[in-house]
Every structure is written in C-alpha cells, then in structure tokens.
Design a protein around this motif. Sequence first.
Motif, mmCIF file in Angstrom:
data_model
loop_
_atom_site.group_PDB
_atom_site.id
_atom_site.type_symbol
_atom_site.label_atom_id
_atom_site.label_comp_id
_atom_site.label_asym_id
_atom_site.label_seq_id
_atom_site.Cartn_x
_atom_site.Cartn_y
_atom_site.Cartn_z
ATOM 1 N N ALA A 33 -5.833 -15.400 124.574
ATOM 2 C CA ALA A 33 -6.689 -15.077 125.469
ATOM 3 C C ALA A 33 -6.262 -15.098 126.667
ATOM 4 O O ALA A 33 -6.628 -14.048 127.857
ATOM 5 N N ALA A 34 -5.147 -15.799 127.177
ATOM 6 C CA ALA A 34 -4.262 -15.688 128.289
ATOM 7 C C ALA A 34 -3.727 -14.437 128.779
ATOM 8 O O ALA A 34 -3.626 -14.071 129.755
ATOM 9 N N ASN A 35 -3.680 -13.656 127.764
ATOM 10 C CA ASN A 35 -2.998 -12.302 128.158
ATOM 11 C C ASN A 35 -3.895 -11.263 128.203
ATOM 12 O O ASN A 35 -3.798 -10.239 128.818
ATOM 13 N N GLY A 36 -5.319 -11.774 128.586
ATOM 14 C CA GLY A 36 -6.460 -10.871 129.066
ATOM 15 C C GLY A 36 -7.339 -10.093 128.021
ATOM 16 O O GLY A 36 -6.912 -10.068 126.939
ATOM 17 N N LEU A 37 -8.301 -9.529 128.485
ATOM 18 C CA LEU A 37 -9.264 -8.837 127.771
ATOM 19 C C LEU A 37 -8.581 -7.466 127.120
ATOM 20 O O LEU A 37 -8.947 -7.133 125.957
ATOM 21 N N GLU A 38 -8.043 -6.827 127.999
ATOM 22 C CA GLU A 38 -7.674 -5.392 127.299
ATOM 23 C C GLU A 38 -6.819 -5.668 126.337
ATOM 24 O O GLU A 38 -6.409 -4.949 125.378
ATOM 25 N N ALA A 39 -5.649 -6.492 126.470
ATOM 26 C CA ALA A 39 -4.684 -6.800 125.439
ATOM 27 C C ALA A 39 -5.071 -7.441 124.187
ATOM 28 O O ALA A 39 -4.994 -6.975 123.163
ATOM 29 N N GLY A 40 -6.159 -8.325 124.257
ATOM 30 C CA GLY A 40 -6.675 -8.936 123.185
ATOM 31 C C GLY A 40 -7.577 -8.059 122.524
ATOM 32 O O GLY A 40 -7.531 -7.946 121.227
ATOM 33 N N LEU A 41 -8.103 -6.881 123.047
ATOM 34 C CA LEU A 41 -8.956 -5.937 122.403
ATOM 35 C C LEU A 41 -8.132 -5.098 121.698
ATOM 36 O O LEU A 41 -8.388 -4.424 120.423
ATOM 37 N N ALA A 42 -6.920 -4.646 122.294
ATOM 38 C CA ALA A 42 -6.070 -3.595 121.791
ATOM 39 C C ALA A 42 -5.607 -4.237 120.305
ATOM 40 O O ALA A 42 -5.409 -3.729 119.353
ATOM 41 N N ALA A 43 -5.158 -5.652 120.480
ATOM 42 C CA ALA A 43 -4.603 -6.375 119.383
ATOM 43 C C ALA A 43 -5.640 -6.335 118.435
ATOM 44 O O ALA A 43 -5.278 -6.365 117.103
ATOM 45 N N ALA A 44 -6.785 -7.060 118.641
ATOM 46 C CA ALA A 44 -7.784 -7.029 117.587
ATOM 47 C C ALA A 44 -8.242 -5.679 116.971
ATOM 48 O O ALA A 44 -8.309 -5.871 115.695
ATOM 49 N N LEU A 45 -8.344 -4.610 117.603
ATOM 50 C CA LEU A 45 -8.628 -3.449 116.942
ATOM 51 C C LEU A 45 -7.681 -3.193 115.793
ATOM 52 O O LEU A 45 -8.020 -2.452 115.049
ATOM 53 N N GLY A 46 -6.311 -3.258 116.341
ATOM 54 C CA GLY A 46 -5.551 -2.813 115.286
ATOM 55 C C GLY A 46 -5.182 -3.958 114.280
ATOM 56 O O GLY A 46 -4.940 -3.259 113.182
ATOM 57 N N ALA A 47 -5.495 -5.129 114.335
ATOM 58 C CA ALA A 47 -5.826 -5.924 113.151
ATOM 59 C C ALA A 47 -6.843 -5.410 112.498
ATOM 60 O O ALA A 47 -6.904 -5.317 110.985
ATOM 61 N N TRP A 48 -8.162 -5.383 112.684
ATOM 62 C CA TRP A 48 -9.248 -5.016 112.000
ATOM 63 C C TRP A 48 -9.108 -3.650 111.400
ATOM 64 O O TRP A 48 -9.629 -3.367 110.310
ATOM 65 N N LYS A 49 -8.393 -2.632 112.256
ATOM 66 C CA LYS A 49 -8.015 -1.514 111.547
ATOM 67 C C LYS A 49 -7.332 -1.473 110.213
ATOM 68 O O LYS A 49 -7.454 -0.677 109.395
ATOM 69 N N GLU A 50 -6.488 -2.507 110.132
ATOM 70 C CA GLU A 50 -5.462 -2.670 108.908
ATOM 71 C C GLU A 50 -6.023 -3.571 108.062
ATOM 72 O O GLU A 50 -5.388 -4.330 107.222
ATOM 73 N N ASP A 51 -7.567 -3.868 108.176
ATOM 74 C CA ASP A 51 -8.045 -4.728 107.405
ATOM 75 C C ASP A 51 -7.695 -6.196 107.532
ATOM 76 O O ASP A 51 -7.869 -6.830 106.555
ATOM 77 N N GLY A 52 -7.366 -6.510 108.721
ATOM 78 C CA GLY A 52 -6.891 -7.875 109.069
ATOM 79 C C GLY A 52 -7.935 -8.605 109.654
ATOM 80 O O GLY A 52 -9.165 -8.417 109.868
ATOM 81 N N SER A 53 -7.541 -9.877 110.303
ATOM 82 C CA SER A 53 -8.413 -10.568 110.916
ATOM 83 C C SER A 53 -7.950 -11.118 112.168
ATOM 84 O O SER A 53 -6.388 -10.930 112.359
ATOM 85 N N VAL A 54 -8.640 -11.886 113.107
ATOM 86 C CA VAL A 54 -7.979 -12.332 114.548
ATOM 87 C C VAL A 54 -8.331 -13.880 114.697
ATOM 88 O O VAL A 54 -9.581 -14.208 114.419
ATOM 89 N N VAL A 55 -7.383 -14.498 115.293
ATOM 90 C CA VAL A 55 -7.516 -16.015 115.715
ATOM 91 C C VAL A 55 -7.480 -15.975 117.036
ATOM 92 O O VAL A 55 -6.123 -15.462 117.682
ATOM 93 N N LEU A 56 -8.403 -15.961 117.985
ATOM 94 C CA LEU A 56 -8.373 -15.770 119.321
ATOM 95 C C LEU A 56 -8.384 -17.390 119.911
ATOM 96 O O LEU A 56 -9.654 -18.052 119.652
ATOM 97 N N VAL A 57 -7.556 -17.578 120.937
ATOM 98 C CA VAL A 57 -7.283 -19.023 121.358
ATOM 99 C C VAL A 57 -7.282 -19.076 122.781
ATOM 100 O O VAL A 57 -6.651 -18.149 123.698
ATOM 101 N N HIS A 58 -8.312 -19.846 123.581
ATOM 102 C CA HIS A 58 -8.393 -20.042 125.009
ATOM 103 C C HIS A 58 -7.104 -20.305 125.394
ATOM 104 O O HIS A 58 -6.402 -21.117 124.914
ATOM 105 N N PRO A 59 -7.315 -19.984 126.741
ATOM 106 C CA PRO A 59 -5.818 -20.229 127.365
ATOM 107 C C PRO A 59 -5.385 -21.537 127.754
ATOM 108 O O PRO A 59 -4.342 -21.856 127.879
ATOM 109 N N ASP A 60 -6.564 -22.351 127.751
ATOM 110 C CA ASP A 60 -6.220 -23.825 128.031
ATOM 111 C C ASP A 60 -5.753 -24.647 126.680
ATOM 112 O O ASP A 60 -5.525 -26.025 126.829
ATOM 113 N N LEU A 61 -5.784 -24.023 125.552
ATOM 114 C CA LEU A 61 -5.301 -24.622 124.345
ATOM 115 C C LEU A 61 -3.848 -24.388 124.093
ATOM 116 O O LEU A 61 -3.562 -23.386 124.097
#
Length: 231
Positions: free
Chosen positions: A188-216
């Motif tokens: 999540a530290a990389n920002g919302l735009e980068a996160g959305l682009a990565a997530a869409l790419g994973a879901w497009k390929e039948d994948g999944s996403v593990v999103l982690v807060h910047p403080d962790l």
Amino acid sequence: MSIPAANLMTALRSGHSTSPRLTWYGPDSERVELSGRVLDNWVAKTSNLLQDELDAEPGMSLRLDLPAHWKSFVWALAAWQLGMEVVLDDGAADLLVTDTPDDAAAAGFQAIVAVPLAALAMRWPGELPSGVVDYAAEVRSHGDVFMAHNEPEAGLPALRGSAGHEHGDLLEGFATGQESGVRLLVRAANGLEAGLAAALGAWKEDGSVVLVHPDLDVTQHLLDNERVSGS
C-alpha cells in the motif's frame, strides 16, 4: 458488449468464486480476506449505492480520496463496472469518496461519501457534516447483484491519474502485466494508482492480491502463510 471491468467482475464471481481474491493486512492485527464471490458482493452493493442513491451513471466522475486499502479497491471496481471515471488526482469530479469528510465539507461535489477504514466499522465514528453519506451505514442495505440501468461504452473515460485511460483500455493499457494465477504482494505504501494497476493485472490473469498496509513489515512468515508467488 460489456466493458472490461464488468467482464472482470463476472469472472471473479464465477471462476473459483470461493478462492481468496483480495487479502488485506492492516494495523492492530487486522486481516480481511475476500473471496471472488464476497468481493463481487461488496462491489455490487457499492455500485448499487452509487446508481440508486447517488444517481451515478456512465460518464460521471468519482474522485477517490482514499489510501491504498481494500475498501478503495472495492470503490474503484464499483465505479468502473458502472462506467464511471475514477479520479486519483485533485481535479474536479461529480462525486467524492473520502476518509476525511470534514476537509471536503464545503467542496463543490454533487455528493460526498465518507468511508471509515476500520474493517468492522458499522457506521462513521462521530458526527458527519450535513448531507455526507455514511458508506458503512448505508452500503449493506443495497442489493447483492448489480444491474446497470445504462450500458456504458468502451470509449468513456475510466481513469484520471498520472495518465488517462478509457474503459476499453483499462485492462490492457493500465493494468500491469502479471503471471497467470499469481498470488501477488501489493504494498500500500506504493500508492493507490500503483496498487490498482497491479491488482487489475493479477485479477485479469485469474490471480489474487495480498495488500499490506505501509506500517506493517512484510515478513517471510507472512509471505509463506499467504503463499505469495509474485511482488
């Protein structure tokens, strides 16, 4: 023909629908896991709130003033399957979705939605400015299935951020390329735009996403437990 975002939601709720698609790690040992079916349910309810309560329709714009978080991913998907433009900069928009509604009380939006980020929040913690919609209190009353009143067109704007993208280009021009079936770490530290682009790419390929807060810290234990295969 349906726009790519609508086709993506169909795939997420129909293919391996009980498998994890979005897992969130937040502060205070917060872990939220959404299967394809549950993610689609949240997105459908949010799209219905937009369409039925806020009179949103294809071609309208929504400024997403939220950090990278599982709820902001839900909001982006909900706006996209409705045919709206998601605005990630400070530009003008028809609607505002924010976790800091006091700062936006006097802004010139048709509607403002307040989103509490705590996973178990049933309503906004405290008083809201007059007219601001409490997402947590309202979203659960909306339908689990989304039926668009108006079919959006692929040429409508879908994203305004570091670059602009149309709906027809969302999964090809905006989403980042990923391997098939990837279990993708998204910081999540990389920002919302980068996160959305990565997530869409994973879901497009039948994948999944593990999103982690910047403080962790992203520990090896976390990576092993979640069976992360890409980052």
